[in-house]
Scaffold this active site. Structure first.
Site, PDB file in Angstrom:
ATOM      1  N   GLN B 116       0.847  -1.198   0.000  1.00  0.00           N
ATOM      2  CA  GLN B 116       0.000   0.000   0.000  1.00  0.00           C
ATOM      3  C   GLN B 116       0.885   1.250   0.000  1.00  0.00           C
ATOM      4  OE1 GLN B 116      -1.959   0.438   3.740  1.00  0.00           O
ATOM      5  NE2 GLN B 116      -3.498   1.877   3.008  1.00  0.00           N
ATOM      6  N   SER B 119       1.017   6.400   2.597  1.00  0.00           N
ATOM      7  CA  SER B 119       1.668   7.390   3.467  1.00  0.00           C
ATOM      8  C   SER B 119       2.923   7.961   2.828  1.00  0.00           C
ATOM      9  CB  SER B 119       2.058   6.742   4.794  1.00  0.00           C
ATOM     10  OG  SER B 119       0.928   6.183   5.411  1.00  0.00           O
ATOM     11  N   SER B 151       4.616  -1.281   4.291  1.00  0.00           N
ATOM     12  CA  SER B 151       4.819  -2.655   4.747  1.00  0.00           C
ATOM     13  C   SER B 151       4.938  -3.592   3.552  1.00  0.00           C
ATOM     14  CB  SER B 151       3.643  -3.115   5.610  1.00  0.00           C
ATOM     15  OG  SER B 151       3.430  -2.216   6.658  1.00  0.00           O
ATOM     16  N   GLU B 234      -9.354  -1.558   5.601  1.00  0.00           N
ATOM     17  CA  GLU B 234      -8.144  -1.718   6.395  1.00  0.00           C
ATOM     18  C   GLU B 234      -8.505  -1.877   7.864  1.00  0.00           C
ATOM     19  OE1 GLU B 234      -5.389   1.614   6.240  1.00  0.00           O
ATOM     20  OE2 GLU B 234      -3.764   0.227   6.729  1.00  0.00           O
ATOM     21  N   GLU B 367      -5.821   8.153  17.721  1.00  0.00           N
ATOM     22  CA  GLU B 367      -6.415   9.493  17.844  1.00  0.00           C
ATOM     23  C   GLU B 367      -7.324   9.776  16.643  1.00  0.00           C
ATOM     24  OE1 GLU B 367      -3.111   8.884  18.306  1.00  0.00           O
ATOM     25  OE2 GLU B 367      -3.163   9.083  20.485  1.00  0.00           O
TER      26      GLU B 367
END
Ligand SMILES: Cc1cc2nc3c(=O)[nH]c(=O)nc-3n(C[C@H](O)[C@H](O)[C@H](O)COP(=O)(O)OP(=O)(O)OC[C@H]3O[C@@H](n4cnc5c(N)ncnc54)[C@H](O)[C@@H]3O)c2cc1C
Lengths: 365, 397
Positions: B116, B119, B151, B234, B367
């Site tokens: 993926q 990020s 990853s 996810e 968060e």
């Protein structure tokens, strides 16, 4: 795996009970009732137990009930928790009814006599005469003696005792039915005035044995603890709802206070624990409904978890309402008092964790 | 009218007749898996022709159990968690027929591993702010940028990739979603070492990588919407494996407690029981979520499951180290390794303690999950958005 969802019938049942409670006991009436002498709300009781037939849900049809199960009863408990309804449902329709059902299962006949049907129809109210803090594994009947068909002794802190027509008293040798009018009952000023306690004195009172041994009373406590978890779930959900509504409309510093992450994140955590409470409460109800071998674990788990969630929800409800949440005129304190009492009732979370330690083989140090 | 979807009995029957024609002990592993896919017995809720039969998702265990009982080879899902959990549902929801045909079979069999590429150094929680650029060049897109914490990029044949195709509009609107060939020229994967000592994730540098337009997933400028499908899956994938009592991290500690009475203290006993209760509550919540999914009414509980899973893994693995006392001071191996699968409960207690720290960061931080629950589930007011109406190129970076 056990079904943890709600059925369509249960959704309908929920709607019916919610409407009846909205009509008969809005929280303003509940609040006013805490300062009256009547030990419970008779109109709400008639609606839920009588008209809607909820008291007889777990009782077989041939014994005067609705032939449903504890799963449906648990849904009623959720609604009663939402409304902090001052009705003796847990005491009569759960604890006393479960005791009589267990007595009939072991005695194989109509050991409950007419009483079971009368409870199922909501015509009579019976309570299990034990201190409300009694956990399912506790010793029972230690303060009452049996002699020649009479009971003598004292039982303190009996929930809904003032509302009862009949007391089911655990005593050496079994479970005994006593006419409440023969006992001396003293009302107790209770932390939770929506489910009041009384102290019961039994001065050589005539009694009829309805079950031998402790099994019936114990089964009642296990079932009661399972159903109480659903009440705690309903209460917690309602506290969250009220709090969310308030945070959306209360402005400070030019913004709704619900836009502050310090509050949002706490409510997200609360919602998460409530989602878990629903799963464990459903599991406990499903287990008692069929007498699953995992029942004792499921019930101890549900109580250990849901007690804490309900208290947390009520505490957050008070705190996030600020000053208004600390006033008598706001319902938050009704929930807080009910939640804290319910956490102590039928075994504290710590007592239930101690049972789990035994049940799942995690012995103490 | 299409025929009624198969029920459990039909499925069992299909597996048995499939096994009668395909002896797992006599066949090549991959050939067997491909045939299983073609028979619609891979993921039964997928459509016919794409490894499924349009059956209720809840019936998957029926099929898996039959195959397991017959000793059939597995597709080794731990090696391709991102492919199975995120890429596949996104391709199914947004891909063209050709894309579905091309990608889903080798994805399911494990022949092609996926990663993926979301990020970036400047865009983690705020994924929509990402800066990797894709510029159209005839029938291709030229991609430049840097991705990070990717990853299994070192194992992957394909990647799901989000890139910026229009910097002149606010950040959510200028994104497009692609499938990226990890063997294409210009894709460079560098290991990024983690606090555990190993490198399960990577930095990925994209330099003039050419992606054919056929590998675009969804419309140009619709990347955010497509990415939302991936992100929702996810969260389900990370928190929601079917599990029995004491299957996870709590089982490891519970067994340690039973086997080593000399380690027990009253305080740790209390802590252990509290965590046992929470772990079991979280497990039942996951089970309830799966039942909701199976009944076709997914609830928002996925976020709750992921949130609880992260905190529990961290607390339980922390307790395990304290319980171990002196042994808790030791670590198994700091050597830089390149794992090929992610399993949170493997290796040593110290590894578990450290790896669990990632659980509240990967797949949306705890968060961010709380923000999502508060806003989307509870309906509380959103965060103040200073970047909402600003063109991406004008945002402070
Ligand atoms: C083990 C692991 C594996 C990963 N695998 C992949 C992968 O395969 N592919 C991929 O694309 N990414 C992957 N990631 C990256 C992961 O998705 C990001 O790290 C994550 O989304 C957080 O982004 P960030 O690191 O930029 O932190 P930041 O977004 O910079 O966050 C820093 C801190 O600020 C908090 N924060 C940020 N915004 C807010 C807000 N609005 N409100 C409150 N708090 C806020 C965060 O919660 C965090 O505590 C992986 C990460 C880890 C740890």
């Amino acid at each position: 795996m056990t079904n943890l969802l709600y059925s369509e019938i249960e959704d309908e049942l929920r709607d019916g009970v919610r409407r009846a409670l909205d009509d008969t006991c809005p929280w303003t009436d509940v609040l006013a009732g805490t300062e009256k002498d009547e030990p419970y709300d008779a109109a709400a009781w008639r609606a839920v137990a009588g008209r809607l037939g909820c008291a007889g849900l777990p009782v077989p049809e041939e014994r005067g009930g609705a032939g449903a199960s504890w799963r449906e009863t648990a849904v009623v408990m959720e609604e009663l928790g939402r409304a902090v309804a001052p009705v003796p449902f847990l005491s009569s329709a759960v604890l006393a009814t479960a005791a009589l059902l267990a007595a009939e299962r072991s005695a194989g006949d109509a050991a409950g006599g007419d009483l079971l049907a009368e409870l199922a129809e909501g015509e009579k109210i019976a309570v299990l005469a034990v201190p409300f803090s009694t956990a399912p594994g506790d010793q029972l009947g230690t303060t009452v003696g049996v002699e020649g068909g009479t009971l003598t002794g004292r039982v303190t802190s009996v929930a809904d005792g003032m509302a009862a027509d009949v007391l089911l008293v655990p005593a050496p040798g079994g479970l005994y039915a006593v006419d409440a009018a023969d006992a001396r009952r003293t009302p107790v000023t209770s932390l939770d005035m929506t489910r009041r306690l009384c102290d019961v004195a039994l001065p050589s009172v005539p009694a009829r044995r309805v079950a031998e041994g402790e099994a019936a009373a114990r089964a009642a406590l296990v079932t009661g603890a399972a159903m109480l978890a659903s009440e705690q779930l309903g209460l917690a959900e309602r506290c969250l709802e009220i709090t969310v509504e308030h945070l959306k409309t209360r402005y400070q510093f030019g913004r709704p206070v619900g836009s502050y992450q310090g509050l949002k994140h706490r409510l997200a955590d609360l919602w998460t624990s409530i989602a878990q409470a629903r799963a464990v409460a459903r599991y406990a109800a499903a287990c008692v409904a069929v007498g699953d071998p995992d029942t004792d674990v499921a019930v101890a788990l549900a109580q250990a978890h849901c007690s804490a969630v309900a208290v947390k929800a009520a505490e957050e409800c008070v705190q996030m309402h600020g000053g208004i949440g600390f006033t008598w005129e706001h319902p938050a304190h009704l929930y807080l008092k009910r939640a804290k009492s319910a956490a102590i009732a039928l075994g504290t979370p710590d007592r239930h964790r101690a049972s789990l330690a035994r049940l799942v083989d995690l012995p103490s140090a | 009218m299409s025929p009624a979807p198969p029920d459990a009995e039909d499925l069992r029957e299909r597996v048995r007749s499939f096994l009668a024609d395909h002896d797992p002990s006599a066949m090549d592993r991959l050939e067997f898996l491909r045939a299983r896919f073609d028979a619609g017995l891979a993921w039964v809720h997928y459509p016919p022709g794409l490894g499924g039969l349009g059956a209720p998702r809840a019936l998957q265990p029926v099929v898996d159990e039959e195959f397991a009982a017959a000793g059939a080879p597995r597709n080794d899902p731990e090696r391709n968690a991102i492919g199975l959990g995120m890429a596949a549902p996104t391709i199914l929801a947004h891909g063209t027929e050709e894309q579905k045909k091309r990608f889903l079979r080798p994805l399911w069999t494990g022949e092609e591993i996926w990663c993926q590429l979301f990020s970036e150094p400047g865009a983690g929680s705020d994924l929509a702010a990402l800066a990797t650029r894709a510029v159209r060049d005839g029938g291709h897109w030229i991609v430049n940028g840097q991705k990070v914490w990717t990853s299994m990029a070192h194992e992957a044949r394909w990647a799901i990739l989000v890139a910026r195709t229009d910097p002149d509009v606010p950040k959510h609107r200028g994104l497009t979603y692609f499938v990226c060939d990890m063997t294409a020229p210009g894709v460079e994967v560098r290991p990024l070492r983690q606090i555990t000592g190993e490198a399960e994730f990577n930095e990925v540098f994209l330099t003039d990588v050419r992606i054919p337009d056929e590998h675009r997933l969804g419309a140009v400028g619709e990347g955010w919407r497509v990415a939302t499908t991936t992100l929702m899956n996810e969260r389900v994938a990370i928190g929601g494996n079917a599990a029995g009592r004491e299957d996870g991290m709590i089982g490891v500690v519970a067994r340690l407690w039973r086997e080593r009475p000399e380690l027990r203290t009253p305080g740790l006993h209390d802590a252990l029981l509290r965590l046992w209760v929470e772990a079991e509550a979280a497990r039942l919540t996951g089970e309830r979520l799966r039942q909701q999914l199976a009944a076709g009414a997914p609830g928002p509980e996925g976020s709750a499951v992921k949130l609880a899973f992260a905190r529990l893994n961290q607390e339980i693995s922390g307790l395990e180290l304290e319980l171990l006392g002196e042994d808790g001071l030791r670590y198994d191996d700091w050597t830089m390794r390149r794992p090929t699968r992610v399993d949170f409960t493997r290796r040593s207690p110290g590894y578990r303690f450290l790896r669990a720290k990632g659980n509240s960061i990967e797949g949306g931080t705890s968060e961010i999950l709380r923000n999502i629950i508060a806003e989307r589930v509870l309906g509380l007011p959103g965060e103040i958005r200073v970047d909402k109406d600003v063109a991406w190129k004008d945002l402070p970076k």
